[in-house]
Scaffold this motif. Structure first.
Motif, PDB file in Angstrom:
ATOM      1  N   MET A   1       0.780  -1.200  -0.071  1.00  0.00           N
ATOM      2  CA  MET A   1      -0.068  -0.029  -0.206  1.00  0.00           C
ATOM      3  C   MET A   1       0.985   1.287  -0.127  1.00  0.00           C
ATOM      4  O   MET A   1       1.763   1.283   0.771  1.00  0.00           O
ATOM      5  N   GLY A   2       0.707   2.196  -0.882  1.00  0.00           N
ATOM      6  CA  GLY A   2       1.308   3.530  -0.911  1.00  0.00           C
ATOM      7  C   GLY A   2       0.924   4.469   0.262  1.00  0.00           C
ATOM      8  O   GLY A   2      -0.129   4.478   0.754  1.00  0.00           O
ATOM      9  N   LYS A   3       1.763   5.725   0.225  1.00  0.00           N
ATOM     10  CA  LYS A   3       1.461   6.483   1.091  1.00  0.00           C
ATOM     11  C   LYS A   3       1.336   7.736   0.426  1.00  0.00           C
ATOM     12  O   LYS A   3       1.892   7.914  -0.566  1.00  0.00           O
ATOM     13  N   LEU A   4       0.258   8.705   0.898  1.00  0.00           N
ATOM     14  CA  LEU A   4      -0.128   9.871   0.101  1.00  0.00           C
ATOM     15  C   LEU A   4       0.169  10.971   1.305  1.00  0.00           C
ATOM     16  O   LEU A   4      -0.241  10.901   2.405  1.00  0.00           O
ATOM     17  N   VAL A   5       1.183  11.921   1.022  1.00  0.00           N
ATOM     18  CA  VAL A   5       1.523  13.117   1.774  1.00  0.00           C
ATOM     19  C   VAL A   5       0.773  14.465   1.043  1.00  0.00           C
ATOM     20  O   VAL A   5       0.855  14.638  -0.092  1.00  0.00           O
ATOM     21  N   ALA A   6      -0.224  14.928   2.117  1.00  0.00           N
ATOM     22  CA  ALA A   6      -1.123  16.159   1.284  1.00  0.00           C
ATOM     23  C   ALA A   6      -0.648  17.233   2.519  1.00  0.00           C
ATOM     24  O   ALA A   6      -0.923  16.959   3.762  1.00  0.00           O
ATOM     25  N   ASN A   7      -0.648  18.355   2.162  1.00  0.00           N
ATOM     26  CA  ASN A   7      -0.597  19.389   3.280  1.00  0.00           C
ATOM     27  C   ASN A   7      -2.214  19.922   3.285  1.00  0.00           C
ATOM     28  O   ASN A   7      -2.847  20.406   1.997  1.00  0.00           O
ATOM     29  N   VAL A   8      -2.615  20.000   4.182  1.00  0.00           N
ATOM     30  CA  VAL A   8      -3.938  20.441   4.935  1.00  0.00           C
ATOM     31  C   VAL A   8      -3.908  21.291   5.993  1.00  0.00           C
ATOM     32  O   VAL A   8      -3.182  21.107   6.917  1.00  0.00           O
ATOM     33  N   ASN A  32      -9.285   7.498   0.694  1.00  0.00           N
ATOM     34  CA  ASN A  32      -9.372   6.155  -0.088  1.00  0.00           C
ATOM     35  C   ASN A  32     -10.685   6.308  -0.807  1.00  0.00           C
ATOM     36  O   ASN A  32     -10.699   6.124  -2.306  1.00  0.00           O
ATOM     37  N   MET A  33     -11.849   6.514  -0.178  1.00  0.00           N
ATOM     38  CA  MET A  33     -13.159   6.658  -0.809  1.00  0.00           C
ATOM     39  C   MET A  33     -13.308   7.609  -1.748  1.00  0.00           C
ATOM     40  O   MET A  33     -13.729   7.533  -2.821  1.00  0.00           O
ATOM     41  N   PHE A  34     -12.681   8.839  -1.488  1.00  0.00           N
ATOM     42  CA  PHE A  34     -12.755   9.807  -2.436  1.00  0.00           C
ATOM     43  C   PHE A  34     -12.065   9.544  -3.702  1.00  0.00           C
ATOM     44  O   PHE A  34     -12.414   9.716  -4.752  1.00  0.00           O
ATOM     45  N   LEU A  35     -10.795   8.932  -3.469  1.00  0.00           N
ATOM     46  CA  LEU A  35      -9.829   8.706  -4.712  1.00  0.00           C
ATOM     47  C   LEU A  35     -10.456   7.486  -5.602  1.00  0.00           C
ATOM     48  O   LEU A  35     -10.602   7.675  -6.827  1.00  0.00           O
ATOM     49  N   ARG A  36     -11.125   6.733  -4.958  1.00  0.00           N
ATOM     50  CA  ARG A  36     -11.472   5.295  -5.649  1.00  0.00           C
ATOM     51  C   ARG A  36     -13.025   5.865  -6.406  1.00  0.00           C
ATOM     52  O   ARG A  36     -13.300   5.448  -7.358  1.00  0.00           O
ATOM     53  N   GLN A  37     -13.662   6.882  -5.883  1.00  0.00           N
ATOM     54  CA  GLN A  37     -14.885   7.464  -6.480  1.00  0.00           C
ATOM     55  C   GLN A  37     -14.511   8.354  -7.509  1.00  0.00           C
ATOM     56  O   GLN A  37     -15.012   8.313  -8.834  1.00  0.00           O
TER      57      GLN A  37
END
Length: 102
Positions: A1-8, A32-37
């Motif tokens: 599983m990959g890792k996602l880094v986001a500035n929020v 993950n739901m947002f990305l899959r959708q």
């Protein structure tokens, strides 16, 4: 599983995490739901818009009423509207109008 880094923003992250936790999921699951959708819809899963409050175009009757009200306000046409100061005056006026209709 990959890792996602986001500035929020910290506040946004905390509020979103609280929201999704109340729904029984983690922030990671929600992302993950947002990305899959997004993949399922081949784009952003909602229509991005810029809102400055609700913007609705008035229908013809509303536009006419707005123009008439402005004309009365400017004194272009006479304003023979009834002015009611209290709730009882409003009720009396409505009773009078109902009596005319019958």
């Amino acid at each position: 599983m990959g890792k996602l880094v986001a500035n929020v923003d910290d506040d946004v992250k905390a509020r979103a995490a609280e929201l999704y936790e109340s729904m029984g999921m983690s922030l990671s699951t929600a992302v993950n739901m947002f990305l899959r959708q997004s993949l399922a819809e081949n784009g952003v899963p909602f229509k991005p818009r810029r809102y400055e409050g609700v913007h609705m175009a008035p229908i013809e009757a509303t536009r006419r009423a707005m123009v008439e009200a402005e004309a009365k306000e400017l004194g272009i046409i006479p304003d023979d509207a009834t002015t009611c100061e209290t709730e009882e005056e409003v009720r009396d006026h409505l009773r009078q109008l109902r009596g005319r209709v019958r």
